[in-house]
Motif scaffolding. Structure first.
Motif, short mmCIF file in Angstrom:
data_model
loop_
_atom_site.label_atom_id
_atom_site.label_comp_id
_atom_site.label_asym_id
_atom_site.label_seq_id
_atom_site.Cartn_x
_atom_site.Cartn_y
_atom_site.Cartn_z
N SER A 49 39.24 34.29 40.06
CA SER A 49 39.04 35.09 38.89
C SER A 49 38.24 36.23 39.16
O SER A 49 37.98 37.51 38.94
N MET A 50 37.06 35.96 39.96
CA MET A 50 35.90 36.81 40.46
C MET A 50 36.67 37.88 41.38
O MET A 50 36.28 39.12 41.09
N ARG A 51 37.28 37.46 42.30
CA ARG A 51 38.03 38.37 43.28
C ARG A 51 38.64 39.32 42.59
O ARG A 51 38.91 40.25 42.69
N ARG A 52 39.49 38.76 41.64
CA ARG A 52 40.49 39.67 40.68
C ARG A 52 39.72 40.78 39.82
O ARG A 52 40.45 41.74 39.70
N TYR A 53 38.90 40.27 39.31
CA TYR A 53 38.02 41.11 38.40
C TYR A 53 37.45 42.42 39.35
O TYR A 53 37.38 43.70 39.07
N HIS A 54 36.76 41.99 40.56
CA HIS A 54 36.25 43.10 41.39
C HIS A 54 37.56 44.13 42.07
O HIS A 54 37.34 45.09 42.21
N GLN A 55 38.54 43.48 42.15
CA GLN A 55 39.72 44.08 42.72
C GLN A 55 40.45 45.10 41.75
O GLN A 55 40.60 46.20 41.65
N LEU A 56 40.14 44.58 40.45
CA LEU A 56 40.45 45.54 38.91
C LEU A 56 39.53 46.54 38.99
O LEU A 56 40.10 47.59 38.77
N LYS A 57 38.35 46.35 39.48
CA LYS A 57 37.44 47.67 39.76
C LYS A 57 37.32 48.40 40.80
O LYS A 57 36.88 49.58 40.87
N GLY A 58 38.70 48.31 41.39
CA GLY A 58 38.54 49.00 42.76
C GLY A 58 37.98 48.79 44.01
O GLY A 58 37.95 49.74 45.04
N GLU A 59 37.41 47.57 43.96
CA GLU A 59 36.68 47.15 45.14
C GLU A 59 37.67 46.56 46.33
O GLU A 59 38.71 45.82 45.77
#
Length: 543
Positions: A49-59
């Motif tokens: 979930s944390m990975r997906r959140y940061h991915q969503l932010k373009g990281e």
């Protein structure tokens, strides 16, 4: 010299920029001693979930998980199952991969500590420690817990048993190599004090200092000779490397540290987040940073220690008949409700409780009554009043609209704050506060009355704000409930749901030329409470 210095500074600035736009998250690699229950699955779902959140932010994100496959316990379990250790651990690794696929976990690498890419580097690390004088040979006598692969002193035992798992311990004596922990302990405490974000929750720092460091940190036994299922010490092959020195270094070896290709290591280390359960906090908060100091490597930015998911009658146990497996929940209720429950019911700083009643209640109230109902009502009204066409933003919100906008902005900010502190359950609460407030907005604006009184502009604004808030809610839940988020976006008229990113989460004028689906589809159907509670109780007893 000045020119070289300036170039060096510029290079460092570039490196810092690259680091700020990456996110490397790890879970502990699991000890394959049996089927994973929901408590075991929590760590990996949280990391995903944390990975997906940061991915969503373009990281640029990278997630590592895997299995820790050496040690006496594994050797004994394999023998009981009539299998060679390698055959057994390979089967367990495959089961883990199948579970993570079922749970929607999208890791970038899965490492088994029996892989050559790991074992060769562990041997190099061990040799480096020996050459530096960090490791010395001696003789160890102490109380050993086989399941925990850990030695304890007499004073560390609790009523004569293992302080970590409560099982029986054995008095053992053997030749061993030791890592000189005392050499680094002052440096470790200094690091704790200077890096407040290193340990979360913060109280774990005092727990480590008061329970393990202040009483006198013992040098760590890092080899064994009483069994041979492990990585052999190159210069003394009758010794196999103790499981924690072996297991912990996987976070480096998986990235190619000390290998011919260390591209990933240079790109992603140090880790931004490492997530572990409280039962292995000591190893990750004391031994792991000391190993990294000895290697002269930077430490992870944050190590997050979470508690356990418990049952009302204590820890999950087959003998108690209170074990629940994630596959059971997914097969009957779906992936997203299972992930949501795990993350919502588990405060990081205290134990969460699983009960059939709590699961069904969360499903019916949070998912059906609050979220699904909001979507259904909104899509239905847009179809009824505007033939499915989402009105545009008029730029002049009325009082009710402005209050909703301000409330939404505040909740999104608080969500980000909570998530950045890894307070996952509290971050989800912020989303559900926004869902509740948006439902309330329907009752405040009363679109049916606006339609009846032909207040067209107010009705348009009401519909726009409802669709816009659903878009925001979908983005907020996307890291945790990806399929549900995409379903919401599809129903409100977002054509390319995979293109949705975090960058316009705060905007209130981003929707243009959208059309909702002709007939809304409930994303969750209400469960029959008694029937489902009884079902969950029955499957828990079966195992």
């Amino acid at each position: 010299m000045k020119i070289k210095f300036k170039l060096h500074v510029l290079e460092k600035i570039r490196e810092m920029k690259n680091l700020s736009n990456k996110f490397y998250v790890t879970t502990p690699i699991y000890y394959p001693s049996g089927k994973f229950h929901i408590g075991t699955a929590y760590t990996t779902v949280l990391a995903d979930s944390m990975r997906r959140y940061h991915q969503l932010k373009g990281e640029d994100t990278y997630m590592l998980t895997g299995t820790d496959e050496h040690g006496q316990k594994i050797q004994e379990i394999a023998e009981k199952n009539g299998k060679a250790p390698k055959e057994y651990v390979d089967e367990m690794a495959q089961l883990a991969k199948e579970l993570w696929a079922k749970m929607g976990v999208q890791y970038d690498d899965f490492i088994q500590t029996t892989e050559e890419r790991h074992t060769k580097i562990v041997q190099k690390i061990f040799d480096k420690f020996m050459e530096q004088g960090d490791i010395y040979k001696g003789e160890y006598e102490g109380w050993y817990c086989v399941p925990c692969e850990t030695y304890f002193t007499e004073t560390q035992l609790v009523e004569g048993k293992c302080p970590d798992c409560g099982r029986e311990v054995k008095l053992m004596k053997e030749e061993a190599y030791f890592f000189n922990m005392k050499k680094y302990v002052d440096r470790l405490i200094k690091y704790y004090d200077e890096h407040p974000d290193f340990i979360k929750p913060a109280f774990r720092k005092n727990e480590m200092i008061n329970n393990f460091i202040k009483p006198g940190l013992e040098d760590l036994c890092v080899t064994r000779t009483s069994f041979d299922w492990g990585i052999k010490v190159l210069k003394d092959p009758k010794h196999v490397i103790y499981v924690w020195l072996d297991a912990l270094t996987n976070y480096l070896t998986a990235l190619g540290y000390m290998s011919d290709d260390d591209t990933l290591f240079k790109k992603y280390w140090p880790a931004d987040l490492q997530i572990v359960g409280k039962d292995i906090a000591r190893f990750h908060l004391i031994y792991w940073p000391i190993f990294l100091m000895a290697l002269d490597l930077p430490l992870p930015k944050t190590i997050l220690v979470h508690n356990w998911i418990m049952m009302k009658d204590g820890k999950m146990s087959k003998s108690k008949g209170n074990v629940i497996y994630p596959e059971t929940l997914i097969d009957r209720y779906g992936l997203d409700p299972t992930r949501y429950f795990l993350l919502r019911e588990m405060p990081v700083n205290q134990d969460g409780i699983f009960s059939p009643e709590a699961f069904v209640e969360r499903y019916n109230f949070d998912l059906c009554n609050d979220l699904s109902n909001l979507l259904n009502r909104t899509v239905s009204m847009v179809n009824k009043y505007f033939e499915g066409n989402v009105p545009g933003y008029n730029g002049t919100p009325n009082q009710a609209d402005k209050e909703l906008e301000d409330y939404s902005t505040d909740k999104i900010k608080k969500f980000e704050e909570k998530l950045n502190e890894y307070e996952i359950a509290n971050a989800l609460q912020e989303i559900w506060d926004l869902i509740a407030r948006t439902n309330k907005y329907i009752d405040e604006t009363m679109p049916w009355t606006l339609a009846k009184e032909e207040k067209t502009e107010e009705l348009k604004s009401s519909m726009y704000h409802l669709i816009e808030n659903l878009r925001k809610i979908a983005i907020l839940i996307k890291p945790f409930m990806t399929d549900t988020a995409n379903n919401i976006l599809r129903q409100i008229g977002v054509k390319d749901v995979d293109s949705i990113r975090w960058n316009d989460i705060y905007a209130y004028d981003s929707l243009k030329d959208m059309k909702v689906i002709e007939k809304g589809e409930p994303i969750f159907m209400r469960l029959k409470v008694d029937e489902e509670v009884e079902y969950l109780k029955s499957v828990m007893k079966k195992d």
